[in-house]
Scaffold this motif. Sequence first.
Motif, PDB file in Angstrom:
ATOM      1  N   PHE A 751       0.720  -1.280   0.330  1.00 24.07           N
ATOM      2  CA  PHE A 751      -0.001  -0.382  -0.169  1.00 24.07           C
ATOM      3  C   PHE A 751       1.060   1.023   0.474  1.00 24.07           C
ATOM      4  CE2 PHE A 751      -2.258   3.100   3.137  1.00 24.07           C
ATOM      5  CZ  PHE A 751      -3.334   3.416   1.896  1.00 24.07           C
ATOM      6  N   GLU A 754       2.433   2.264  -3.369  1.00 17.02           N
ATOM      7  CA  GLU A 754       1.457   2.678  -4.682  1.00 17.02           C
ATOM      8  C   GLU A 754       1.623   3.534  -4.234  1.00 17.02           C
ATOM      9  OE1 GLU A 754      -2.417   0.536  -5.829  1.00 17.02           O
ATOM     10  OE2 GLU A 754      -1.158  -0.652  -5.690  1.00 17.02           O
ATOM     11  N   ALA A 755       0.713   4.029  -2.343  1.00 16.93           N
ATOM     12  CA  ALA A 755       0.347   5.005  -1.848  1.00 16.93           C
ATOM     13  C   ALA A 755       1.124   6.501  -2.362  1.00 16.93           C
ATOM     14  CB  ALA A 755      -0.079   5.364  -1.388  1.00 16.93           C
ATOM     15  N   LYS A 770      -5.324  11.917  -1.194  1.00 17.70           N
ATOM     16  CA  LYS A 770      -5.959  11.098  -0.351  1.00 17.70           C
ATOM     17  C   LYS A 770      -5.243  11.945   1.048  1.00 17.70           C
ATOM     18  CE  LYS A 770      -7.719   7.475  -2.447  1.00 17.70           C
ATOM     19  NZ  LYS A 770      -8.630   6.547  -3.041  1.00 17.70           N
ATOM     20  N   TRP A 771      -3.681  11.249   0.800  1.00 23.03           N
ATOM     21  CA  TRP A 771      -3.237  11.596   2.139  1.00 23.03           C
ATOM     22  C   TRP A 771      -2.256  12.452   1.860  1.00 23.03           C
ATOM     23  CZ3 TRP A 771      -3.685   7.646  -1.464  1.00 23.03           C
ATOM     24  CH2 TRP A 771      -4.545   6.237  -1.098  1.00 23.03           C
ATOM     25  N   SER A 866      -8.072  -0.161  -3.400  1.00 21.18           N
ATOM     26  CA  SER A 866      -7.032  -0.293  -4.152  1.00 21.18           C
ATOM     27  C   SER A 866      -7.068  -1.638  -4.239  1.00 21.18           C
ATOM     28  CB  SER A 866      -5.789   0.125  -3.655  1.00 21.18           C
ATOM     29  OG  SER A 866      -4.987  -1.009  -3.091  1.00 21.18           O
TER      30      SER A 866
HETATM   31  C1  LIG Z   1      -3.370   4.773  -7.077  1.00 25.06           C
HETATM   32  O1  LIG Z   1      -3.627   5.555  -8.225  1.00 25.06           O
HETATM   33  C2  LIG Z   1      -4.602   4.834  -8.832  1.00 25.06           C
HETATM   34  C3  LIG Z   1      -5.212   5.055 -10.236  1.00 25.06           C
HETATM   35  O2  LIG Z   1      -6.113   6.019  -9.785  1.00 25.06           O
HETATM   36  C4  LIG Z   1      -5.604   3.614  -8.413  1.00 25.06           C
HETATM   37  O3  LIG Z   1      -6.064   2.375  -9.245  1.00 25.06           O
HETATM   38  C5  LIG Z   1      -5.021   3.169  -6.873  1.00 25.06           C
HETATM   39  O4  LIG Z   1      -5.882   2.543  -6.465  1.00 25.06           O
HETATM   40  C6  LIG Z   1      -4.710   4.059  -5.771  1.00 25.06           C
HETATM   41  N1  LIG Z   1      -4.202   3.342  -4.845  1.00 25.06           N
HETATM   42  C7  LIG Z   1      -4.355   3.470  -3.513  1.00 25.06           C
HETATM   43  C8  LIG Z   1      -2.888   3.212  -3.318  1.00 25.06           C
HETATM   44  O5  LIG Z   1      -4.902   4.699  -3.470  1.00 25.06           O
END
Ligand SMILES: *[C@@H]1O[C@H](CO)[C@@H](O)[C@H](O)[C@H]1NC(C)=O
Length: 888
Positions: A751, A754-755, A770-771, A866
């Motif tokens: 997480f 990716e975040a 978001k964060w 996610s």
């Molecule tokens: C990051 O961005 C992608 C594309 O918008 C999205 O699909 C994914 O859920 C996001 N990842 C997180 C951890 O929010």
Amino acid sequence: MRLTRVWSALALLAPLAVEASVLAIDYGADYMKASLMKPGTPFDVLLNKDSKRKIQSVVGWKKSDRVFGGDAFNLASRFPSDVFIDTKILQAVPYDSDTVSFYKKISSADVIESSRGAVAFKQSDEKEWTVEELVAMQLAYVKDLAESFAQEKVRDVVVAVPPYYTQFERDAIVDAIEISGLKTLALINDGTAVAVNYAMTRTFDEAPEYHIFYDAGASSIAATVVAFSSTTDKKEGAGTQISVAGVGWDRNVAGLELDRRLREILVRAFEEKHHKSLRQDKKGMTKLWKEASRVKSILSANSEATSSVESLAYNIDFKTKVTRAAFEEACKDLQPRFVQPIFDALLSAGLSMNDISSVVFTGGATRTPMVQAAVKKVVGEDKMAFNVNADESIVLGAALYGASLSRQFKTKNIKVNDLTVYDLQASYAAAPTSPDAKPRTITTLVFPAGSKTGTKKTLTFKRKEDFTINLDYRDLGDSGFPSRMLEADIVGVAEAIANLTERGAIDPVVKATLTLSESGFFSVSDAVAFGEIKDDSITGKLKGLFAGSSSADETSTGSAENMPPRETPETAETVSSSSSSSASSSADTPESTTKVVEEKKKAPVENTIPLTVNVRFTTISPMTVEEKQQSRKKLRAVDQEEAIKTRREEARNTFESYLYRLRDLLDDESAETPFKKCSRETEREALATRLDESFQWLFDRGDIADTTHFLDKRIALETLEKPIIHRYKEIEAFPEALNNSQKWNFHTRIFLTEARQNLTLESEAGLPSKWTSEELDGLEKTLKDHEKWLNEWVEKQRSVKSFEDPVIETMEMKARAKTLETQLFKLVKRKVPKTKKPVKKDEPEASGTSSVKEDAKSTTTTTPTSTTTPDMKEEEKNGDDSRTRDEL
Ligand SMILES: *[C@@H]1O[C@H](CO)[C@@H](O)[C@H](O)[C@H]1NC(C)=O
Ligand SMILES: *[C@@H]1O[C@H](CO)[C@@H](O)[C@H](O)[C@H]1NC(C)=O
Ligand SMILES: *[C@@H]1O[C@H](CO)[C@@H](O)[C@H](O)[C@H]1NC(C)=O
């Protein structure tokens, strides 16, 4: 087959509301049967613990263990002074009556006189029980059966009693009911109950149809003539009217007397064969009592029977043959008495055999061929009917009657009129005409035999002072009961009469209301002083009119005082015949039964002054409130003792099986049992030592130790065993706990990667995130701490031996993983801030603390997820680690 028919008829009997159920009991001398009316459950006879439909009316003790029913009966020959049979026939009977002499012939128990001149028993350990207490125990036993069947408290009960039961006996059963913890809804006469059962599945014409219910039970034979007819009621529609027209009975000839005579045959056979006396041998006589009833039932179907009793007395195995002919010969003198009740019932009903459609047999003793033969001789075979269940029609009828009283069941519309079989009279001293006049007693027949129950009558007296009304039976035959039921003092007369006189009343009088209740109780229910007050005003005149008409039947033929004593009481019309509903006694429910003539509830008129009625019992009194409380206490003490005993037994059994389980663990020879792996030699030795001690203790003291001893001893052992169990539980749980901890590490790491990427992209594109990166840093720190802790302690744990205590507990592992998980989810659930509303510039911060949004997790639709976290979401929802574990 018959039952199904009843059941289908009861389709009508849909419960109206879920409320308390109604219990019905047919408490017979030999057997009792019970039925429970409970909304939503099939209507049937209650089964006992052995699935028997009838329960022997016996309570007894085997040493200190109380037993009931057949179990108790079977003990009678071993403990003749501690097993109590046929207690029904002793209810309220005077200690010096013939009934007690008869009872002493059939039972070997020690009969003693109770404090109120009735009967009690003394057990072999000197404990004493009154008949009411023993009956109450049996009723409580039935109550328990009903409650475990219904899975709820049962309180209201209808009990069937013989129609000839006196007030004393009715009081005794009501007292026993109360002691047992039940509440009397009503008493119903046996024959009437059968009639209700009979009417349930049948329809009748308008013209009355007469049947005789011939009930030959253990203690008596009774015949009840009943008229059935159809009625139409505007409110309730078509229904059946059941009216008892006449009753005949014999208290001393029935099953018990037959058993007694059959036993006489056996006793004589023994004495002749072995030239030894048996009569003084309590155990032997009790064994033969049981045997007599067995042989009697064989002789009902066979012309001869072999009786054989092992070690009857003097170590002799007794064997003899009994023929039906010999048995019948021994009962020859009884045969006219089998049928006399039928004639008596017809006579009291004013009918002849020609008026009767059928004679319906019920009761166990109707199976005896000589009883049937005797009846056949007088009524003819074509009128003999066996169309009700001989054992169960009484209890089923009583249950239906109870249902009709309780208003919770919609029953077939059946109305019941019952009657008193005795002449009920009142007597009182005449008011002295002159100071030295000889005292005179006046007697009035208030309710002649055949009078409807559930009625009231008013007696009028010209009195200026307090006086006493005595209620008596005119003739109880040779029942052995006294004729006086009670004495009622009417108190407050002088003041009340003076008051009325002062206010201008002319010749004020005392009016006493005498009630014959539905359940057959005769009482002085009310007394008032009454006088017509001359009032010249119009209202006064109207009042006077009203008062006059409301007591229209109160005669001008004179007060009770003018009546000649005893000789011609019937002609004296002092008794106002206002038959009316008895809305009084709680044991009575008029609604379903007699034609209810609604008595105008008199608004308190000023020319009526209530008087006090003090009732005294000068013969066999019902039990006082205090006596009943005492008895309840005694019974409760027995119940508690039994409960303690049961708990003790359970504690002992649990302890014992625990010892054996431990021994198996210690003795197991196979090398690598978890128990062995996880324990040290010293621990096993300590346990083994303690275990040996425990076995020894159990052997020495197991019979006398109490519940807490067993618990303490078990805890002492468990304290030694617990650390070992704990070790192997931990060893078992460890891999899963570790997996779980690692799983959250893994998810968090993915997480975070990716975040952070998204955050960078978003900030480059000038989009809201978001964060904040601080939040991600915070999560990363928690993750690192967790990883560090886990690695460190897992490493330490690796070197711990299986018989050593673990250095990290799986509980703690789970708790720490949960902390990480919670923090992760807080961020995962975060929603994209809305950019369109310009006011919300500081949205990211605000949303970070918005508890409303966090709480909205249950609305699963909008949460962005996610790709790596769907499983996490799932877990969050059902909060169940194991499920996620399996899914991952
Ligand atoms: C990051 O961005 C992608 C594309 O918008 C999205 O699909 C994914 O859920 C996001 N990842 C997180 C951890 O929010
Ligand atoms: C009579 O009794 C009534 C109530 O019962 C009372 O109010 C009244 O004062 C009494 N009258 C006399 C004269 O005692
Ligand atoms: C840990 O979880 C994974 C994935 O569910 C599974 O394949 C593995 O067998 C688990 N290991 C243990 C020791 O439970």
